[in-house]
Write an enzyme that holds these catalytic residues in place. Structure first.
Site, PDB file in Angstrom:
ATOM      1  N   PRO A  67      37.440  40.304  46.497  1.00  0.00           N
ATOM      2  CA  PRO A  67      38.704  40.520  47.201  1.00  0.00           C
ATOM      3  C   PRO A  67      39.670  39.339  47.051  1.00  0.00           C
ATOM      4  O   PRO A  67      39.343  38.214  47.401  1.00  0.00           O
ATOM      5  CB  PRO A  67      38.258  40.684  48.665  1.00  0.00           C
ATOM      6  N   GLU A  68      40.837  39.616  46.478  1.00  0.00           N
ATOM      7  CA  GLU A  68      41.906  38.630  46.412  1.00  0.00           C
ATOM      8  C   GLU A  68      43.158  39.307  46.952  1.00  0.00           C
ATOM      9  O   GLU A  68      43.090  40.403  47.501  1.00  0.00           O
ATOM     10  CB  GLU A  68      42.060  38.114  44.985  1.00  0.00           C
ATOM     11  N   LYS A 108      45.010  36.911  52.211  1.00  0.00           N
ATOM     12  CA  LYS A 108      43.717  37.593  52.135  1.00  0.00           C
ATOM     13  C   LYS A 108      43.231  38.039  53.511  1.00  0.00           C
ATOM     14  O   LYS A 108      42.062  38.365  53.686  1.00  0.00           O
ATOM     15  CB  LYS A 108      42.691  36.678  51.456  1.00  0.00           C
ATOM     16  N   ASN A 157      39.209  33.237  43.288  1.00  0.00           N
ATOM     17  CA  ASN A 157      38.560  32.570  42.170  1.00  0.00           C
ATOM     18  C   ASN A 157      38.867  33.207  40.820  1.00  0.00           C
ATOM     19  O   ASN A 157      38.980  32.525  39.813  1.00  0.00           O
ATOM     20  CB  ASN A 157      37.046  32.535  42.400  1.00  0.00           C
ATOM     21  N   ARG A 159      31.047  29.154  43.743  1.00  0.00           N
ATOM     22  CA  ARG A 159      32.110  29.837  43.005  1.00  0.00           C
ATOM     23  C   ARG A 159      31.952  29.538  41.520  1.00  0.00           C
ATOM     24  O   ARG A 159      31.984  28.373  41.123  1.00  0.00           O
ATOM     25  CB  ARG A 159      33.498  29.362  43.456  1.00  0.00           C
TER      26      ARG A 159
END
Length: 283
Positions: free
Chosen positions: A2-3, A51, A165, A269
């Protein structure tokens, strides 16, 4: 993952299913708000802020949620089987006569007064997909810490809200710099172009079911606006269409120069980059 674009799509689905309808059942499965009852209240709207998701409910209340790495909201019709995960991962259930919205694995879920939403999202920088988008302010915030690595700075939602990311890796590739280059070391003019490109990419993907960064020419011009000019130095045509340049492509050839893409894990990440055509420090 999710971005900003994914969260905006989630907000649109929730708004279509919930806004203007009375909740017949509401279950918040977090200890602090487990006894809160929103049933009988009308959902006014569902809005994305960076977000974050803000579900505003009649009576001056807002249900604030954040998806982070693997949270999700799913919408189901009456009688439809819930398929978002096992029951113990459900954190919220919002039901009306026509739909049920189920929140899975939500790391952040809180009920607050709508007048106090700033406590949850007031720290955010300009929203890449919001009406407050201000590229100059985003550049200023990034430049405020010139020694900070550009990859870290792009992920900091206080600078600009919506980048995660995947976009971090893709934007650094498109800017031809590694994520470990300090902001202040970027060549002249690169940072404003990087911020502008971030907005264009998220905007191009705001309605796409599958995120892509490799077909920038398909950006939709605004109504009445001229079509975007082709880039001065276009990337070579792709033999097989790839949705992303570097993210998730470790050991595969770079679409620009053919060098194998590399990956390193940092604080849970993964960071992907091309050592052949991205300049700057590397791990």
């Amino acid at each position: 993952m999710p971005e900003g674009d994914t969260v905006l799509q989630t907000a649109a689905r929730l708004h279509a299913a919930l806004a203007g309808r009375v909740l017949t059942h509401a279950d918040l499965r977090v200890p602090r708000f487990a006894t809160s009852d929103l049933s009988g209240r009308t959902v006014l709207d569902v809005t994305a802020r960076g977000k974050h998701l803000l579900t505003r409910v009649e009576g001056g209340l807002t249900l604030h949620s954040h998806l982070r790495m693997d949270g999700a909201w799913r919408v189901y019709a009456p009688g439809e089987r819930w398929r978002g995960g096992p029951g113990h991962q459900i954190r919220a259930v919002l039901t009306n006569a026509d739909h049920t919205a189920v929140g899975y694995r939500l790391p952040v879920l809180e009920l607050l007064r709508t007048s106090e939403e700033s406590k949850a999202v007031g720290h955010l920088g300009p929203d890449l997909l919001g009406p407050d988008w201000d590229p100059a302010l985003a550049v200023d915030r990034l430049l405020a810490a010139p020694d900070r690595l550009i990859g870290e700075a792009l992920l900091d939602q206080r600078n600009l809200a919506g980048i995660g990311n995947v976009y971090k890796c893709e934007l650094c590739f498109l800017a031809r710099v590694t994520p470990w280059l300090p902001v202040g070391a970027l060549p002249d003019g690169v940072l404003p172009r990087l911020v502008t490109l971030a907005h264009r990419l998220l905007d191009a993907n705001r309605d796409r079911p599958t995120r892509t960064t490799t077909i920038r020419a398909e950006r939709r011009p605004r109504t009445g606006a001229p079509a975007p000019a082709p880039p001065q130095r276009p990337l070579p045509p792709l033999r097989v269409q790839e949705p992303l340049y570097v993210y998730g492509r470790v050991h595969r050839p770079c679409l620009r120069c053919g060098t194998p893409i590399r990956k390193v894990d940092e604080a849970d990440r993964p960071t992907y980059w091309c050592p052949g055509c991205q300049s700057g420090p590397m791990p």
